[in-house]
Design a protein around this motif. Structure first.
Motif, mmCIF file in Angstrom:
data_model
loop_
_atom_site.group_PDB
_atom_site.id
_atom_site.type_symbol
_atom_site.label_atom_id
_atom_site.label_comp_id
_atom_site.label_asym_id
_atom_site.label_seq_id
_atom_site.Cartn_x
_atom_site.Cartn_y
_atom_site.Cartn_z
ATOM 1 N N GLU A 106 20.317 0.391 33.432
ATOM 2 C CA GLU A 106 18.988 0.464 32.817
ATOM 3 C C GLU A 106 17.919 -0.055 33.768
ATOM 4 O OE1 GLU A 106 18.467 -1.848 29.216
ATOM 5 O OE2 GLU A 106 19.913 -0.578 28.175
ATOM 6 N N ALA A 107 18.270 -1.127 34.478
ATOM 7 C CA ALA A 107 17.290 -1.781 35.341
ATOM 8 C C ALA A 107 17.043 -0.997 36.625
ATOM 9 C CB ALA A 107 17.737 -3.205 35.675
ATOM 10 N N VAL A 108 18.075 -0.300 37.077
ATOM 11 C CA VAL A 108 17.941 0.437 38.334
ATOM 12 C C VAL A 108 17.628 1.891 38.024
ATOM 13 C CG1 VAL A 108 19.045 0.992 40.532
ATOM 14 C CG2 VAL A 108 19.676 -1.089 39.316
ATOM 15 N N GLU A 109 16.394 2.169 37.693
ATOM 16 C CA GLU A 109 16.024 3.554 37.434
ATOM 17 C C GLU A 109 16.053 4.305 38.763
ATOM 18 O OE1 GLU A 109 11.684 4.092 37.234
ATOM 19 O OE2 GLU A 109 11.628 1.972 36.787
ATOM 20 N N SER A 141 19.748 -12.746 32.579
ATOM 21 C CA SER A 141 20.864 -13.520 33.142
ATOM 22 C C SER A 141 21.830 -12.596 33.874
ATOM 23 C CB SER A 141 21.632 -14.255 32.045
ATOM 24 O OG SER A 141 20.786 -15.112 31.347
ATOM 25 N N VAL A 142 22.132 -11.455 33.251
ATOM 26 C CA VAL A 142 23.067 -10.498 33.850
ATOM 27 C C VAL A 142 22.519 -10.000 35.184
ATOM 28 C CG1 VAL A 142 23.998 -8.147 33.584
ATOM 29 C CG2 VAL A 142 24.161 -9.770 31.686
ATOM 30 N N LEU A 143 21.233 -9.624 35.189
ATOM 31 C CA LEU A 143 20.641 -9.085 36.415
ATOM 32 C C LEU A 143 20.574 -10.144 37.511
ATOM 33 C CD1 LEU A 143 17.821 -6.852 34.900
ATOM 34 C CD2 LEU A 143 19.994 -6.113 35.913
ATOM 35 N N ILE A 176 27.713 -11.303 41.996
ATOM 36 C CA ILE A 176 28.867 -11.548 41.120
ATOM 37 C C ILE A 176 29.313 -10.202 40.530
ATOM 38 C CG2 ILE A 176 29.683 -12.810 39.061
ATOM 39 C CD1 ILE A 176 27.439 -14.850 39.628
ATOM 40 N N THR A 177 30.616 -9.988 40.455
ATOM 41 C CA THR A 177 31.124 -8.705 39.955
ATOM 42 C C THR A 177 30.841 -8.537 38.463
ATOM 43 O OG1 THR A 177 33.252 -9.656 39.362
ATOM 44 C CG2 THR A 177 33.063 -8.740 41.589
ATOM 45 N N ALA A 178 30.891 -7.277 38.015
ATOM 46 C CA ALA A 178 30.611 -6.991 36.604
ATOM 47 C C ALA A 178 31.576 -7.728 35.681
ATOM 48 C CB ALA A 178 30.672 -5.482 36.349
ATOM 49 N N THR A 179 32.856 -7.792 36.066
ATOM 50 C CA THR A 179 33.818 -8.490 35.207
ATOM 51 C C THR A 179 33.526 -9.994 35.206
ATOM 52 O OG1 THR A 179 35.343 -8.392 37.064
ATOM 53 C CG2 THR A 179 35.788 -6.893 35.226
ATOM 54 N N GLY A 180 33.124 -10.512 36.361
ATOM 55 C CA GLY A 180 32.758 -11.936 36.449
ATOM 56 C C GLY A 180 31.560 -12.237 35.566
ATOM 57 N N CYS A 202 30.032 -11.096 27.370
ATOM 58 C CA CYS A 202 29.837 -9.743 26.849
ATOM 59 C C CYS A 202 30.810 -8.823 27.589
ATOM 60 C CB CYS A 202 28.390 -9.282 26.969
ATOM 61 S SG CYS A 202 27.705 -9.359 28.607
ATOM 62 N N SER A 203 30.850 -7.561 27.227
ATOM 63 C CA SER A 203 31.846 -6.678 27.825
ATOM 64 C C SER A 203 31.371 -6.181 29.196
ATOM 65 C CB SER A 203 32.093 -5.490 26.912
ATOM 66 O OG SER A 203 30.927 -4.696 26.867
ATOM 67 N N PRO A 204 32.336 -5.882 30.107
ATOM 68 C CA PRO A 204 31.931 -5.345 31.408
ATOM 69 C C PRO A 204 31.102 -4.070 31.267
ATOM 70 C CG PRO A 204 34.250 -5.954 31.444
ATOM 71 C CD PRO A 204 33.793 -6.076 30.018
ATOM 72 N N SER A 205 31.379 -3.258 30.232
ATOM 73 C CA SER A 205 30.589 -2.032 30.077
ATOM 74 C C SER A 205 29.137 -2.352 29.699
ATOM 75 C CB SER A 205 31.234 -1.089 29.062
ATOM 76 O OG SER A 205 31.327 -1.719 27.816
ATOM 77 N N SER A 206 28.930 -3.452 28.939
ATOM 78 C CA SER A 206 27.552 -3.872 28.644
ATOM 79 C C SER A 206 26.845 -4.273 29.924
ATOM 80 C CB SER A 206 27.529 -5.065 27.695
ATOM 81 O OG SER A 206 28.007 -4.709 26.437
ATOM 82 N N VAL A 207 27.574 -4.999 30.785
ATOM 83 C CA VAL A 207 26.987 -5.458 32.048
ATOM 84 C C VAL A 207 26.547 -4.260 32.874
ATOM 85 C CG1 VAL A 207 27.503 -6.587 34.252
ATOM 86 C CG2 VAL A 207 28.275 -7.614 32.106
#
Ligand SMILES: [Zn+2]
Length: 240
Positions: free
Chosen positions: A143-146, A112-114, A121-125, A132-137
Motif C-alpha cells: 500500500e505504501a509503495v505505490e 510501525s510496520v513501515l 527487518i523481514t516480513a515474518t520478523g 499480525c500476519s506476514p500477509s498483513s505486513v
C-alpha cells in the motif's frame, strides 16, 4: 499500564476517545490486550443540511488493531457514536483519524510496520514483533509503495514552473529545459517537500547528481533564452 486512561503510549492522541474497559487474555501463549473505548463528541450542525436538530443515535462498533506495546498485542473495540439529523434524516458516525475508514489496522500499526521494513527487518520478523500476519505486513508495505512513474532518463537541464489548477491551488510542473515538449511530471502542489520527494522517490542519487541546472519560472521566457545561450557557449567551450 493504561491505568491513567491515556492512550498516548499506543500512539492515540484523539481526546474524543475514552477508555471504558480494559482486559487482557492469553491466547496460545500470546498476551492479547483489549481496550474498549468510546468515541463521541458534540455535533452542533448536520454536515449535510446544517440543521441544528442533531441527536445522538446509538453507536457502531469498530474493531481495530493497534500498534504493539512492550511486545504485546493490543486491539481496540471502539464504540463510535452515531448521529441522526432530524431535519434531513441522514445518519453518520463520529470520526477519528486513528484508522482509515473501512480498514482494521490502525495508522500507528502501519507506521510501525513501515519503520521496521525500512530497518531491513523481514516480513515474518515484523509480523512476529507487531503481532499480525506476514500477509498483513506485505499488504501494508505494498500500500505504501505505490507504483512510481518516472521518465526513462532525467534530463540534464530542468524547467520548473507552477500553474493554477482547477481547484485554484498552485500545482507544480517540470519538463526538459532543452526543447522536448514532454512533461516530466505534474505535482498537486508546489511545496518543497512534495517536489523533493517526487525526485528522491524516482531517481537515484547518481541521476539527480547529473542534473546540471534548473530553470525556474517558465513564464519568464528571457531566462530560458539566456539559459540556452549559456548552454551553447558552454558547449562551444567544451569543444574547443
Ligand atoms: Zn441534516
Amino acid at each position: 499500564m493504561l491505568m491513567d486512561n491515556t492512550l498516548e503510549p499506543l500512539g492515540i492522541t484523539d481526546s474524543n476517545i475514552k477508555i471504558t474497559r480494559f482486559s487482557a487474555e492469553s491466547v496460545n501463549g500470546e498476551n492479547r490486550n483489549v481496550i474498549e473505548a468510546r468515541l463521541t463528541y458534540n455535533v452542533d450542525r448536520c454536515p449535510y443540511c446544517e440543521s441544528a436538530k442533531v441527536v445522538r443515535n446509538g453507536s457502531k462498533i469498530l474493531h481495530t488493531r493497534l500498534t504493539e506495546l512492550h511486545q504485546e498485542r493490543f486491539e481496540m473495540k471502539l464504540y463510535k457514536q452515531r448521529y441522526l439529523c432530524k431535519e434531513c434524516l441522514k445518519t453518520w458516525s463520529a470520526r477519528t483519524d486513528i484508522v482509515e475508514e473501512g480498514h482494521t489496522l490502525s495508522h500507528q500499526l502501519k507506521r510501525s510496520v513501515l519503520h521496521m521494513a525500512r530497518e531491513g527487518i523481514t516480513a515474518t520478523g515484523i509480523a512476529r514483533i507487531c503481532h499480525c500476519s506476514p500477509s498483513s505486513v506485505i499488504r501494508i508495505i505494498d500500500e505504501a509503495v505505490e507504483l512510481k512513474s518516472r521518465v526513462a532518463r532525467l534530463p540534464e537541464n530542468l524547467c520548473f514552473d507552477e500553474f493554477r489548477s482547477v481547484n485554484s491551488t498552485m500545482s507544480f510542473i517540470w519538463c526538459d529545459a532543452e526543447g522536448s515538449d514532454d512533461v516530466g511530471a505534474i505535482l498537486e502542489n508546489r511545496l518543497t517537500k512534495t517536489i523533493r520527494e517526487h525526485f528522491m522517490n524516482r531517481y537515484t542519487n547518481r541521476e539527480r547528481a547529473a542534473v546540471k541546472s534548473v530553470v525556474v519560472d517558465l513564464n519568464a521566457r528571457i531566462i530560458i533564452d539566456r539559459f540556452h545561450i549559456v548552454q551553447l557557449v558552454g558547449r562551444a567551450l567544451i569543444r574547443s
